[in-house]
Design an enzyme around this catalytic site. Structure first.
Site, mmCIF file in Angstrom:
data_model
loop_
_atom_site.group_PDB
_atom_site.id
_atom_site.type_symbol
_atom_site.label_atom_id
_atom_site.label_comp_id
_atom_site.label_asym_id
_atom_site.label_seq_id
_atom_site.Cartn_x
_atom_site.Cartn_y
_atom_site.Cartn_z
ATOM 1 N N CYS A 50 63.122 5.737 27.655
ATOM 2 C CA CYS A 50 63.023 4.711 26.644
ATOM 3 C C CYS A 50 63.317 5.463 25.222
ATOM 4 C CB CYS A 50 61.263 4.258 26.619
ATOM 5 S SG CYS A 50 60.170 5.486 25.917
ATOM 6 N N ARG A 91 52.960 51.227 59.424
ATOM 7 C CA ARG A 91 53.754 51.403 60.454
ATOM 8 C C ARG A 91 55.081 52.221 59.695
ATOM 9 N NH1 ARG A 91 58.315 48.413 61.887
ATOM 10 N NH2 ARG A 91 59.069 48.541 64.008
ATOM 11 N N CYS A 148 62.270 10.880 25.107
ATOM 12 C CA CYS A 148 61.974 10.421 26.462
ATOM 13 C C CYS A 148 63.232 9.739 27.207
ATOM 14 C CB CYS A 148 61.080 9.311 26.565
ATOM 15 S SG CYS A 148 61.034 8.501 28.203
ATOM 16 N N ALA A 161 64.638 34.380 56.373
ATOM 17 C CA ALA A 161 66.038 33.788 57.243
ATOM 18 C C ALA A 161 67.196 34.207 56.444
ATOM 19 C CB ALA A 161 65.745 32.150 56.985
ATOM 20 N N GLU A 162 67.401 34.335 55.337
ATOM 21 C CA GLU A 162 68.454 34.924 54.603
ATOM 22 C C GLU A 162 68.891 36.232 55.150
ATOM 23 O OE1 GLU A 162 70.888 33.586 53.182
ATOM 24 O OE2 GLU A 162 71.903 35.154 51.950
ATOM 25 N N TYR A 163 67.796 37.103 55.129
ATOM 26 C CA TYR A 163 67.877 38.587 55.573
ATOM 27 C C TYR A 163 68.374 38.202 57.261
ATOM 28 C CZ TYR A 163 66.764 43.293 56.977
ATOM 29 O OH TYR A 163 66.658 44.698 57.518
ATOM 30 N N LYS A 197 52.726 38.616 75.087
ATOM 31 C CA LYS A 197 52.905 39.911 75.692
ATOM 32 C C LYS A 197 52.551 39.722 77.227
ATOM 33 C CE LYS A 197 51.008 41.479 71.269
ATOM 34 N NZ LYS A 197 50.080 42.094 70.646
ATOM 35 N N CYS A 239 57.790 2.073 27.384
ATOM 36 C CA CYS A 239 58.627 3.025 28.280
ATOM 37 C C CYS A 239 58.743 2.179 29.809
ATOM 38 C CB CYS A 239 58.122 4.433 28.327
ATOM 39 S SG CYS A 239 58.952 5.291 29.572
ATOM 40 N N GLU A 263 48.833 35.422 71.169
ATOM 41 C CA GLU A 263 48.058 35.505 69.870
ATOM 42 C C GLU A 263 48.700 34.914 68.812
ATOM 43 O OE1 GLU A 263 47.263 39.549 70.724
ATOM 44 O OE2 GLU A 263 48.494 40.244 69.007
ATOM 45 N N CYS A 277 56.023 11.275 27.215
ATOM 46 C CA CYS A 277 56.714 10.407 26.436
ATOM 47 C C CYS A 277 55.548 9.709 25.685
ATOM 48 C CB CYS A 277 57.338 9.363 27.351
ATOM 49 S SG CYS A 277 57.656 7.934 26.794
ATOM 50 N N LYS A 314 58.829 32.367 66.685
ATOM 51 C CA LYS A 314 58.740 32.060 65.309
ATOM 52 C C LYS A 314 58.591 30.580 64.992
ATOM 53 C CE LYS A 314 59.176 36.266 62.853
ATOM 54 N NZ LYS A 314 60.121 35.978 61.640
ATOM 55 N N LYS A 325 50.996 35.278 65.135
ATOM 56 C CA LYS A 325 51.665 36.331 64.331
ATOM 57 C C LYS A 325 51.123 36.017 63.253
ATOM 58 C CE LYS A 325 55.894 38.661 63.827
ATOM 59 N NZ LYS A 325 55.972 38.683 62.252
ATOM 60 N N TYR A 361 43.121 42.305 61.972
ATOM 61 C CA TYR A 361 42.989 42.052 63.389
ATOM 62 C C TYR A 361 43.531 42.973 64.166
ATOM 63 C CZ TYR A 361 40.887 37.360 62.738
ATOM 64 O OH TYR A 361 40.116 36.206 62.377
ATOM 65 N N SER A 395 58.820 47.716 67.446
ATOM 66 C CA SER A 395 59.004 46.540 66.565
ATOM 67 C C SER A 395 58.909 45.314 67.616
ATOM 68 C CB SER A 395 60.208 46.274 65.539
ATOM 69 O OG SER A 395 61.242 46.648 66.682
ATOM 70 N N LEU A 396 59.173 44.159 66.868
ATOM 71 C CA LEU A 396 58.989 42.920 67.823
ATOM 72 C C LEU A 396 60.222 42.077 67.918
ATOM 73 C CD1 LEU A 396 55.570 40.876 67.454
ATOM 74 C CD2 LEU A 396 56.562 41.853 69.900
ATOM 75 N N ASP A 413 50.583 37.061 59.106
ATOM 76 C CA ASP A 413 51.867 37.494 58.062
ATOM 77 C C ASP A 413 51.072 38.675 57.028
ATOM 78 O OD1 ASP A 413 54.194 37.492 57.283
ATOM 79 O OD2 ASP A 413 54.081 35.732 56.220
ATOM 80 N N GLU A 460 47.034 44.268 62.286
ATOM 81 C CA GLU A 460 47.601 43.703 61.405
ATOM 82 C C GLU A 460 46.596 43.706 60.119
ATOM 83 O OE1 GLU A 460 50.740 43.153 61.858
ATOM 84 O OE2 GLU A 460 51.535 41.729 60.192
HETATM 85 O O1 D41 Z 1 50.048 39.657 64.359
HETATM 86 C C1 D41 Z 1 51.031 40.430 64.352
HETATM 87 N N1 D41 Z 1 51.960 40.466 63.248
HETATM 88 C C2 D41 Z 1 51.501 41.230 65.670
HETATM 89 C C3 D41 Z 1 52.523 42.169 65.347
HETATM 90 C C4 D41 Z 1 51.007 40.915 66.645
HETATM 91 N N2 D41 Z 1 49.973 39.908 66.864
HETATM 92 N N3 D41 Z 1 51.356 41.658 67.915
HETATM 93 C C5 D41 Z 1 51.949 42.590 67.663
HETATM 94 N N4 D41 Z 1 52.547 43.215 68.589
HETATM 95 C C6 D41 Z 1 53.262 44.210 68.729
HETATM 96 C C7 D41 Z 1 53.616 45.121 70.117
HETATM 97 C C8 D41 Z 1 54.071 44.237 71.137
HETATM 98 C C9 D41 Z 1 54.571 46.145 69.771
HETATM 99 C C10 D41 Z 1 52.414 45.775 70.311
HETATM 100 C C11 D41 Z 1 52.856 42.874 66.472
HETATM 101 C C12 D41 Z 1 53.565 43.842 66.397
HETATM 102 N N5 D41 Z 1 53.825 44.637 67.735
HETATM 103 C C13 D41 Z 1 54.663 44.401 65.134
HETATM 104 N N6 D41 Z 1 54.085 44.147 63.949
HETATM 105 C C14 D41 Z 1 55.111 44.607 63.207
HETATM 106 C C15 D41 Z 1 55.906 45.328 64.142
HETATM 107 C C16 D41 Z 1 55.619 45.205 65.283
#
Ligand code: D41
Length: 679
Positions: free
Chosen positions: A417, A140, A414, A37-39, A295, A438, A117, A432, A319, A119, A227, A85-86, A121, A177
């Site tokens: 107390c 990747r 403590c 989140a910070e990034y 997708k 106490c 599906e 303590c 997310k 996501k 997967y 990327s996504l 980690d 992944e």
């Molecule tokens: O489970 C995931 N992390 C995941 C990553 C997923 N279930 N599907 C993904 N599908 C894609 C595309 C749509 C580009 C085929 C992804 C990623 N990309 C992804 N993971 C890292 C960068 C992109």
């Protein structure tokens, strides 16, 4: 250039350098220093400044290159088809906007079919099969060039070295992944700790660290899983499905693991439904996820839609709210618990973590403070998971400003107390020594005494207990029974009616059971189940009080440590005095009839417990079963009568099914225990 422009340029330079550091730590060292989140926030700030001031745009800004460089120690592999990327959405509105952009481009707003599906980690990889054989695997990397990790990938058990069947393309790139299931991650960290190895902050880091090993024997020993989630290059003319979902099913048929909760839905309402559905199951899944991915199902439409920058227009990640955040440690206070354990509590600048405002976190004990090398004034990363107390994960060293820091000093007295504190060798806890002198220990003991599983005093809230102790109205749990309705009615928020109710429920609580009474005393390590076993074994309070260490360890579920705590509790004169006062106040229970071993209802029955039980721990379940005469064994065999299968039960369940052992779920177990009066 005027001053304010100069300032903006300076700001852009600083943000870029910050992001470069974050990227390096994340991609190259597998050791992120800040939460995602910070990034994202810094990146957003940089992008908006660059957009407002195109004159400062630069081709090598991190905003132009989202991703990391391949490590030079691994051979580089150029992806034949780039790994995209996504994009992310964080709300239902953003999700609707994603769908709308697709409608606009397709000039059609018929509800669309999506494949959904979780996501995972972990980290994305691409695996090339030639004539059905695994010939190459690469990370990747930056999407264009990755690292050759073939030897390591081949060690992952769920990844087939040969495809099944014979109708697969001559060349097929499978993408997916690599991740580490939660259970494997916990085990790995225990092992690492015991062997002085690196302890990983989360399963993603553990997966990345395990895959990026030059020695594939190390990778082989790590519990990695995979997967598949898409295809890359495949031979022209191959017989491959035109729908994403169908393609995943083809991959499954060829022997590749695909996430079992993948689902095809229609329209954005069903996307939101899927998101909620997975969100509900999140804690029960065997692996960590940080959202779901949608997708567009038709590959033809995917091609029409194409991609921008390096993210497809036809897919997005939805997310879950962040579970980690960054904040400042303002102070540390020391709390004293029922058993005297002194816990350092971090007072934080309030911050919202996944929708909940967090202003306190536990620092556990002195060892944890030393491990984190944390000081007051530090910027820290905190994590909130489910309902548990938030934790401090680490210190953000980059944000440290030495001038503002203060050491955390563990008290030698403590804080409540003033009694001296003790730390027993080999124990992490500092305690303590004041016992019920106490105030803090007294308050917690009385709360425990009156709690639902103990004497169950209705209408005695925590605040009221604290006020009674602060006003010196009660000095032991027995003093509760000396309180008059007039005294109670004078307390804040109490009136004559609620005072009378409390007096009545105190009166009612005097009728109890020996097990509940033993539990209510708050003897260290004597939980509900142990108290139950003690009562059933000894049958009278006198017998428990006079039990020797040798007798105690004969009781189910009572080990050496618990036996010592029990002996030492009853040898204290002040504890004996409180017990006498409680009996004098009229606490009583029905006599426990002597049941010979032969009459126990589950005598000669062997149980095995597996999986997670949500209403009681496995230890409690075991103790309850044992009180009914059952044997509880660790492994399933032909001699097992019942397998109790909780959530996420694994190999024991399949073995029991193979052997035809009767399977009970948690509800069946609860019904059985209730029927025989064990709970
Ligand atoms: O489970 C995931 N992390 C995941 C990553 C997923 N279930 N599907 C993904 N599908 C894609 C595309 C749509 C580009 C085929 C992804 C990623 N990309 C992804 N993971 C890292 C960068 C992109």
């Amino acid at each position: 250039m005027n001053d304010s422009l100069n300032q903006i340029k300076q700001q852009i330079t600083e943000l870029r350098s910050l992001l470069e550091d974050y990227n390096y730590q994340y991609y190259v060292e597998d050791n992120p220093s800040v939460p995602d989140a910070e990034y994202d926030r810094v990146m957003k700030e940089l992008i908006s400044l660059e957009q407002a001031h195109p004159e400062f745009q630069s081709p090598d800004s991190p905003s132009q290159k989202v991703g990391g460089e391949a490590l030079s120690v691994f051979e580089q592999v150029e992806h034949r088809v780039p790994m995209l990327s996504l994009d992310n959405v964080f709300s239902d509105d953003e999700l609707k906007a994603f769908e709308q952009r697709i409608f606009d481009r397709l000039k059609n707003s018929q509800p669309l079919e999506f494949s959904c599906e979780p996501k995972l980690d972990g980290l994305a990889i691409s695996i090339l099969y030639r004539d059905g054989k695994l010939v190459q695997a690469a990370t990747r990397g930056d999407g264009r060039v990755g690292e050759n990790v073939t030897d390591n990938i081949k060690t992952i058990r769920s990844i087939p070295l040969k495809l099944r069947g014979d109708n697969y393309p001559a060349e097929l790139e499978v993408r997916g992944e690599v991740f580490m299931p939660k259970a494997g991650f916990e085990k790995l960290n225990v092992y690492q700790k015991e062997n002085g190895g690196k302890v990983f902050a989360n399963p993603r880091n553990a997966a990345a660290g395990s895959l990026r090993q030059l020695d594939s024997k190390i990778t082989a020993a790590r519990p990695l899983a995979f997967y598949a989630y898409s295809t890359g290059y495949f031979s022209p003319g191959a017989d491959i499905a035109g729908s994403h979902f169908a393609r995943m099913m083809q991959l499954k048929g060829w022997g590749l693991p695909v996430c079992p909760v993948i689902k095809k839905v229609t329209g954005s309402d069903e996307l939101a439904e899927y998101y909620n559905w997975i969100g509900e199951q999140r804690n029960n899944l065997a692996y960590e996820i940080d959202g779901v991915v949608y997708k567009v199902d038709s590959i033809e439409l995917q091609e029409t839609l194409g991609f921008v920058a390096r993210a497809p227009r036809w897919a997005t990640a939805h997310k879950f709210p962040a579970q980690e955040e960054i904040t400042k440690l303002l102070d540390v206070e020391f709390q004293v618990g029922r058993t005297g354990a002194i816990t350092p509590v971090a007072r934080l600048q309030p911050v919202s973590v996944g929708g909940v405002t967090v202003s306190n976190a536990t620092l556990h004990n002195a060892d944890e403070i030393a491990r984190l090398q944390i000081k007051i004034g530090d910027t820290v990363i905190i994590r909130r998971a489910g309902d548990v107390i938030p934790q401090v994960v680490s210190v953000v060293e980059e944000k440290r400003c030495d001038a503002e820091l203060k050491d955390i000093v563990f008290p030698t007295e403590c804080p409540v107390c003033g009694s001296h504190v003790e730390r027993i060798e080999d124990e992490a806890v500092t305690r303590c020594s004041g016992g019920l002198i106490c105030g803090a220990q007294l308050k917690e003991s009385i709360k425990h005494f009156a709690s639902r599983k103990a004497l169950d005093v209705d209408g005695l809230g925590n605040k009221l207990v604290e006020a009674f102790v602060d006003l010196n109205l009660i000095k032991t749990p027995a003093d509760l029974f000396t309180l008059s309705a007039e005294q109670i009615a004078k307390m804040e928020r109490m009136g004559p009616k609620s005072a009378e109710n409390l007096v009545n429920s105190l009166q009612k609580s005097k009728q109890t059971t020996l097990a509940k009474f033993l539990y209510s005393l708050g003897i260290r390590e004597v939980g509900e189940a142990t108290a139950n076993n003690l009562a059933l074994y000894f049958k009278t309070l006198d017998a428990v009080q006079n039990a020797t260490y040798e007798q105690l360890i004969e009781v189910n579920d009572v080990g050496k440590v618990v036996a010592e705590h029990i002996v030492s509790f009853f040898s204290e004169a002040h504890n004996q005095a409180v017990i006498q006062a409680l009996l004098d106040a009229g606490i009583h229970w029905p006599e426990i009839k002597a049941v010979s071993e032969d009459e126990l209802p589950l005598k000669d029955k062997t149980f095995v417990l597996t999986g997670t039980l949500s209403t009681m721990g496995r230890n409690d379940a075991k103790a309850h079963l044992q009180t009914l005469g059952a044997k509880v064994s660790g492994s399933v065999s032909a001699k097992t009568h019942y397998l109790v299968a909780g959530e996420s039960a694994g190999s024991k369940l399949s073995k029991a099914q193979d052997l035809g052992v009767e399977i009970l779920n948690e509800d069946d177990l609860t019904a059985l225990l209730t029927e025989h009066g064990a709970i």
